[in-house]
Design a protein around this motif. Structure first.
Motif, PDB file in Angstrom:
ATOM      1  N   UNK A  36       0.927  -1.294   0.049  1.00  0.00           N
ATOM      2  CA  UNK A  36       0.132  -0.015  -0.049  1.00  0.00           C
ATOM      3  C   UNK A  36       0.878   1.121  -0.170  1.00  0.00           C
ATOM      4  N   UNK A  37       0.433   2.149  -0.707  1.00  0.00           N
ATOM      5  CA  UNK A  37       1.220   3.361  -0.818  1.00  0.00           C
ATOM      6  C   UNK A  37       0.362   4.516  -0.750  1.00  0.00           C
ATOM      7  N   UNK A  38       0.710   5.808  -0.443  1.00  0.00           N
ATOM      8  CA  UNK A  38      -0.393   6.925  -0.630  1.00  0.00           C
ATOM      9  C   UNK A  38       0.254   8.177  -1.091  1.00  0.00           C
ATOM     10  N   UNK A  39      -0.669   9.135  -1.628  1.00  0.00           N
ATOM     11  CA  UNK A  39       0.044  10.349  -2.131  1.00  0.00           C
ATOM     12  C   UNK A  39      -0.940  11.498  -1.508  1.00  0.00           C
ATOM     13  N   UNK A  40      -0.493  12.190  -0.559  1.00  0.00           N
ATOM     14  CA  UNK A  40      -1.124  13.324   0.034  1.00  0.00           C
ATOM     15  C   UNK A  40      -1.021  14.485  -0.909  1.00  0.00           C
ATOM     16  N   UNK A  41      -1.976  15.547  -0.731  1.00  0.00           N
ATOM     17  CA  UNK A  41      -2.083  16.657  -1.360  1.00  0.00           C
ATOM     18  C   UNK A  41      -0.722  17.329  -1.733  1.00  0.00           C
ATOM     19  N   UNK A  42      -0.210  17.555  -2.871  1.00  0.00           N
ATOM     20  CA  UNK A  42       0.862  18.275  -3.004  1.00  0.00           C
ATOM     21  C   UNK A  42       2.390  17.631  -2.678  1.00  0.00           C
ATOM     22  N   UNK A  43       2.324  16.122  -2.506  1.00  0.00           N
ATOM     23  CA  UNK A  43       3.327  15.477  -1.888  1.00  0.00           C
ATOM     24  C   UNK A  43       3.372  14.408  -2.828  1.00  0.00           C
ATOM     25  N   UNK A  44       4.717  13.790  -3.024  1.00  0.00           N
ATOM     26  CA  UNK A  44       5.043  12.614  -3.848  1.00  0.00           C
ATOM     27  C   UNK A  44       4.383  11.210  -3.180  1.00  0.00           C
ATOM     28  N   UNK A  45       4.191  10.341  -3.793  1.00  0.00           N
ATOM     29  CA  UNK A  45       3.557   9.133  -3.396  1.00  0.00           C
ATOM     30  C   UNK A  45       4.679   8.368  -2.552  1.00  0.00           C
ATOM     31  N   UNK A  46       4.147   7.977  -1.218  1.00  0.00           N
ATOM     32  CA  UNK A  46       5.130   7.436  -0.585  1.00  0.00           C
ATOM     33  C   UNK A  46       4.715   5.896   0.065  1.00  0.00           C
ATOM     34  N   UNK A  47       5.579   5.230   0.422  1.00  0.00           N
ATOM     35  CA  UNK A  47       5.193   3.932   0.866  1.00  0.00           C
ATOM     36  C   UNK A  47       4.545   3.983   2.306  1.00  0.00           C
ATOM     37  N   UNK A  48       3.561   3.010   2.167  1.00  0.00           N
ATOM     38  CA  UNK A  48       2.743   2.985   3.837  1.00  0.00           C
ATOM     39  C   UNK A  48       3.190   1.501   4.311  1.00  0.00           C
ATOM     40  N   UNK A  49       2.900   0.407   3.645  1.00  0.00           N
ATOM     41  CA  UNK A  49       2.903  -1.161   4.036  1.00  0.00           C
ATOM     42  C   UNK A  49       3.229  -2.008   2.976  1.00  0.00           C
ATOM     43  N   UNK A  50       3.514  -3.062   3.230  1.00  0.00           N
ATOM     44  CA  UNK A  50       4.242  -4.151   2.582  1.00  0.00           C
ATOM     45  C   UNK A  50       3.696  -5.437   3.330  1.00  0.00           C
ATOM     46  N   UNK A  51       3.316  -6.619   2.352  1.00  0.00           N
ATOM     47  CA  UNK A  51       2.972  -7.726   3.031  1.00  0.00           C
ATOM     48  C   UNK A  51       3.718  -8.771   2.258  1.00  0.00           C
ATOM     49  N   UNK A  52       4.431  -9.615   2.753  1.00  0.00           N
ATOM     50  CA  UNK A  52       5.177 -10.658   1.864  1.00  0.00           C
ATOM     51  C   UNK A  52       4.074 -11.892   1.352  1.00  0.00           C
ATOM     52  N   UNK A  53       4.463 -12.591   0.525  1.00  0.00           N
ATOM     53  CA  UNK A  53       3.566 -13.634  -0.132  1.00  0.00           C
ATOM     54  C   UNK A  53       3.355 -14.830   0.717  1.00  0.00           C
ATOM     55  N   UNK A  54       4.535 -15.382   1.470  1.00  0.00           N
ATOM     56  CA  UNK A  54       4.415 -16.315   2.225  1.00  0.00           C
ATOM     57  C   UNK A  54       4.499 -16.376   3.699  1.00  0.00           C
ATOM     58  N   UNK A  55       5.491 -15.969   4.184  1.00  0.00           N
ATOM     59  CA  UNK A  55       5.694 -15.881   5.523  1.00  0.00           C
ATOM     60  C   UNK A  55       4.737 -14.905   6.299  1.00  0.00           C
TER      61      UNK A  55
END
Length: 126
Positions: A36-55
């Motif tokens: 998941x990523x997000x882009x706030x008004x007037x800002x660049x898109x930024x990382x929020x969270x990541x989930x591995x595929x197996x573990x």
């Protein structure tokens, strides 16, 4: 054809919770790290969270750690982002994404993802 569709955004007050969903088609999310990523008004898109595929390992941006939780339901081919204790600074368009390679565990860099949804707006009023 790979498609990702986010939903669940809306207008809430500070301190409220929201759960975002990302439903995938054309792929089996169990095979891929998701983010998941997000882009706030007037800002660049930024990382929020990541989930591995197996573990089931997850990583978070410092700004959301302890408040947001990423999870998946492989049977529904859906990834979730549970957002608690929302703050005005969480206001943004939220995007889900699929990792570029099945070899990835988790990934924070946008360049590590090559499929993106259209985004869902989250607005937190203070």
């Amino acid at each position: 054809q790979v498609q990702l569709a986010e939903s669940g955004g809306g207008l809430v007050q500070a301190g409220d919770s929201l759960r975002l969903s990302c439903t995938a088609s054309g792929l089996n999310i169990a095979m891929w790290a998701m983010g998941w990523f997000r882009r706030a008004p007037g800002k660049e898109r930024e990382f929020v969270a990541s989930l591995s595929r197996r573990s089931g390992m997850s990583v978070y941006a410092d700004s959301v750690k302890g408040r947001f939780t990423i999870s998946r339901d492989n049977a529904k081919n859906t990834v979730f982002l549970q957002m608690n204790s929302l703050k005005s600074e969480d206001t943004a368009v939220y995007f889900c994404a699929r990792a570029r390679s099945t070899s990835y565990n988790t990934a924070r860099d946008q360049d590590d993802y090559n499929y993106w949804g259209q985004g869902t707006q989250v607005t937190v009023s203070s």
